[in-house]
Design a protein around this motif. Structure first.
Motif, PDB file in Angstrom:
ATOM      1  N   PRO A   1     -28.738   2.159 -22.315  1.00 48.09           N
ATOM      2  CA  PRO A   1     -30.026   2.853 -22.296  1.00 48.09           C
ATOM      3  C   PRO A   1     -30.310   3.456 -23.671  1.00 48.09           C
ATOM      4  CG  PRO A   1     -28.382   4.093 -21.061  1.00 48.09           C
ATOM      5  CD  PRO A   1     -27.748   2.803 -21.465  1.00 48.09           C
TER       6      PRO A   1
ATOM      7  N   ASP B   1     -38.133  -2.443 -21.850  1.00 44.80           N
ATOM      8  CA  ASP B   1     -37.497  -2.859 -20.603  1.00 44.80           C
ATOM      9  C   ASP B   1     -38.175  -4.066 -19.961  1.00 44.80           C
ATOM     10  OD1 ASP B   1     -35.648  -0.834 -20.848  1.00 44.80           O
ATOM     11  OD2 ASP B   1     -36.642   0.514 -19.424  1.00 44.80           O
TER      12      ASP B   1
ATOM     13  N   ALA C   1     -35.082   6.725 -25.767  1.00 41.38           N
ATOM     14  CA  ALA C   1     -36.476   6.851 -25.357  1.00 41.38           C
ATOM     15  C   ALA C   1     -36.665   6.191 -23.992  1.00 41.38           C
ATOM     16  CB  ALA C   1     -37.388   6.204 -26.386  1.00 41.38           C
ATOM     17  N   GLU C   2     -37.678   6.634 -23.288  1.00 46.03           N
ATOM     18  CA  GLU C   2     -37.962   6.090 -21.971  1.00 46.03           C
ATOM     19  C   GLU C   2     -38.525   4.675 -22.084  1.00 46.03           C
ATOM     20  OE1 GLU C   2     -40.630   7.508 -18.230  1.00 46.03           O
ATOM     21  OE2 GLU C   2     -39.686   9.042 -19.463  1.00 46.03           O
ATOM     22  N   ASN C   3     -38.173   3.822 -21.135  1.00 47.06           N
ATOM     23  CA  ASN C   3     -38.636   2.428 -21.052  1.00 47.06           C
ATOM     24  C   ASN C   3     -38.128   1.550 -22.187  1.00 47.06           C
ATOM     25  OD1 ASN C   3     -40.111   3.008 -18.708  1.00 47.06           O
ATOM     26  ND2 ASN C   3     -41.856   3.674 -19.918  1.00 47.06           N
TER      27      ASN C   3
END
Length: 88
Positions: free
Chosen positions: A38, A15, A41-43
């Motif tokens: 999105p 990100d 996975a996060e970030n």
């Protein structure tokens, strides 16, 4: 950079690097449509694009070289190496 064949790609990018992705996209004359989604996975963000012209190929190459993004084939979700996409 010369690409081997047109391909639908998913680019996995952190990100924090999205600003640089848009900068390179603008520098190469907005060579293809980008769809940001999105990631699982996060970030992370997934960018969907169709690489079908020389400028789009150069755009993908510079993202791979400078930002170290991961490339996946859209239909199979198989990881793709730069050596498979481009002729050196």
């Amino acid at each position: 950079m010369i690409y081997r064949e047109p391909m639908n790609l998913i680019i996995q990018v952190d990100d924090t690097l999205l600003g640089q992705v848009l900068y390179y996209w603008t520098c190469y004359g907005k060579p293809c449509r980008l769809l940001l989604r999105p990631a699982n996975a996060e970030n992370l963000t997934a960018i969907l694009l169709h690489m079908d012209n020389a400028n789009a190929g150069s755009f993908v190459w510079i993202l791979h070289e400078r930002l170290r993004v991961r490339l996946y084939e859209e239909g199979t979700m198989k990881a793709v190496k730069a050596e498979e996409l481009f002729m050196y």
